[in-house]
Design an enzyme around this catalytic site. Sequence first.
Site, short mmCIF file in Angstrom:
data_model
loop_
_atom_site.label_atom_id
_atom_site.label_comp_id
_atom_site.label_asym_id
_atom_site.label_seq_id
_atom_site.Cartn_x
_atom_site.Cartn_y
_atom_site.Cartn_z
N CYS A 1 -0.36 4.18 1.99
CA CYS A 1 -0.12 4.08 3.51
C CYS A 1 1.26 4.35 3.79
CB CYS A 1 -0.59 2.70 4.13
SG CYS A 1 -2.09 2.17 3.44
N ASP A 2 2.22 3.84 3.05
CA ASP A 2 3.69 3.60 3.64
C ASP A 2 4.61 4.43 2.75
OD1 ASP A 2 2.37 1.91 5.44
OD2 ASP A 2 3.01 0.12 4.26
N CYS B 1 0.81 -1.30 0.00
CA CYS B 1 -0.12 -0.04 -0.03
C CYS B 1 0.89 1.36 0.02
CB CYS B 1 -0.95 -0.24 1.26
SG CYS B 1 -2.01 1.35 1.36
#
Lengths: 106, 307
Positions: free
Chosen positions: B136-137, B133
Amino acid sequence: MKELSTTDFDSVISQSELPMVVDFWAPWCGPCKVMAPILESIAPDNQQLFTVGKVNVDDHGDLAMRFNVLSIPTFIVFKGGSEIGRFAGAAPAAVFVEKVKGILRG
Amino acid sequence: MSYQVGIIGAGPSGYTAAIYASRANLNTVLFTGLEPGGQLMLTSDVENWPGEEHGILGPELMAKLRTQAGRFGAEIKELSVTAVDLISHPKKLTLSNGTVAECESVIIATGASAKWLDVHGEAKLRGRGVSACATCDGFFFKGKNVAVVGGGDSAMEEANFLTKFASSVTVIHRSAEFKASKIMLTRAQNNPKISFKMNAKVVEVLGEDRVTGLKIENLIDQTSADLPFDGLFVAIGHFPNSAIFANQLTVDRKGYITVLTGTTQTNIPGVFAAGDVVDHLYRQAVTAAGTGCIAALEAERWISHGA
Ligand SMILES: Cc1cc2nc3c(=O)[nH]c(=O)nc-3n(C[C@H](O)[C@H](O)[C@H](O)COP(=O)(O)OP(=O)(O)OC[C@H]3O[C@@H](n4cnc5c(N)ncnc54)[C@H](O)[C@@H]3O)c2cc1C
């Protein structure tokens, strides 16, 4: 829930009598938002077992770097000042508590 | 525990089915599984959900759908379904706490999950440089060198997104041809921070506490080399969460549940399937919600007419 910062992190972690679960999070992270109320809700039932702290990685990127946090939310369990386990990603309340208990059991 | 409608899954599809079924006064339960909110919990801005003209955060949209389902009385339980007996009457769902729920009809909305490479080092370093992801990261890779594995639209999207943070992004792809759409591919090819490694395969993720590199095999001359990278983003597609149903329901070659065209009816009467566990073509929140609606209406009809 205690907000930890670069300045007080080490002293809080080493002085905590109970193991401490630290939530590495950021305001722009969706799954982190989901976890915030879940952490609030489980804290009272588990206050004999562990306490919960939070590190905002936007404000304290150095802590994220120091602990190799490369994904959020990451939850690191500290006991006696050092890491004893961790997991990443959102989880429902019951699953979260089980994971922490699993780490505490060693 | 007995219900008229049992819904498995808490993504856009499952929640929409719960809204329709409970609003029709059917005694409805929804089991969320391990990822309440489903795939949209992993994303930030959803810009194509009709009615949200400024876009909406994925988790916020899912929280709203959940509240809306609860408003009409659907019971929402944070349990997984571990086994099913869909042929008996009523149908039986075995739950992760060991109890069994009996349901007149069942709606399967278990969605899809990201595929992993399944190579040495990958599982150990998940959350330590291995991710599925980018939204997200990606933030953690400011000024770093990262790799994206995959050749489809989602790989190109991840690669483009990551250039906001990373100093270089290498797309690693097994073949010389891409599944990605022209527009997404061109955008990636024109991005000066993105380079491509074709006919190449990641065979191992290297590192102890965090990713330090990848062992990459050249599929043409079969040589392999260790290259330094700080992160690995896996974007090789999704697989349907249908394993627990596959011994009773008809699924296609890739495991997607087969339904009668234009409906959500599976091969077992009273069992309906909706969203990404059926649909490998469109895979959108709004189409998942749409088929979730159809499934609830069909379940309602089945309960009242038995057909
Ligand atoms: C990063 C990302 C960004 C995206 N962005 C967009 C976008 O901008 N717009 C858009 O339209 N679409 C987007 N999508 C696609 C969209 O998220 C999916 O199409 C949609 O979520 C599918 O919904 P669903 O209800 O079928 O399943 P999912 O959202 O996959 O939910 C499945 C649910 O089933 C549950 N489940 C699974 N197994 C079990 C079990 N055994 N027992 C009980 N429950 C179970 C899970 O816990 C989960 O709650 C995106 C997807 C991703 C990954």
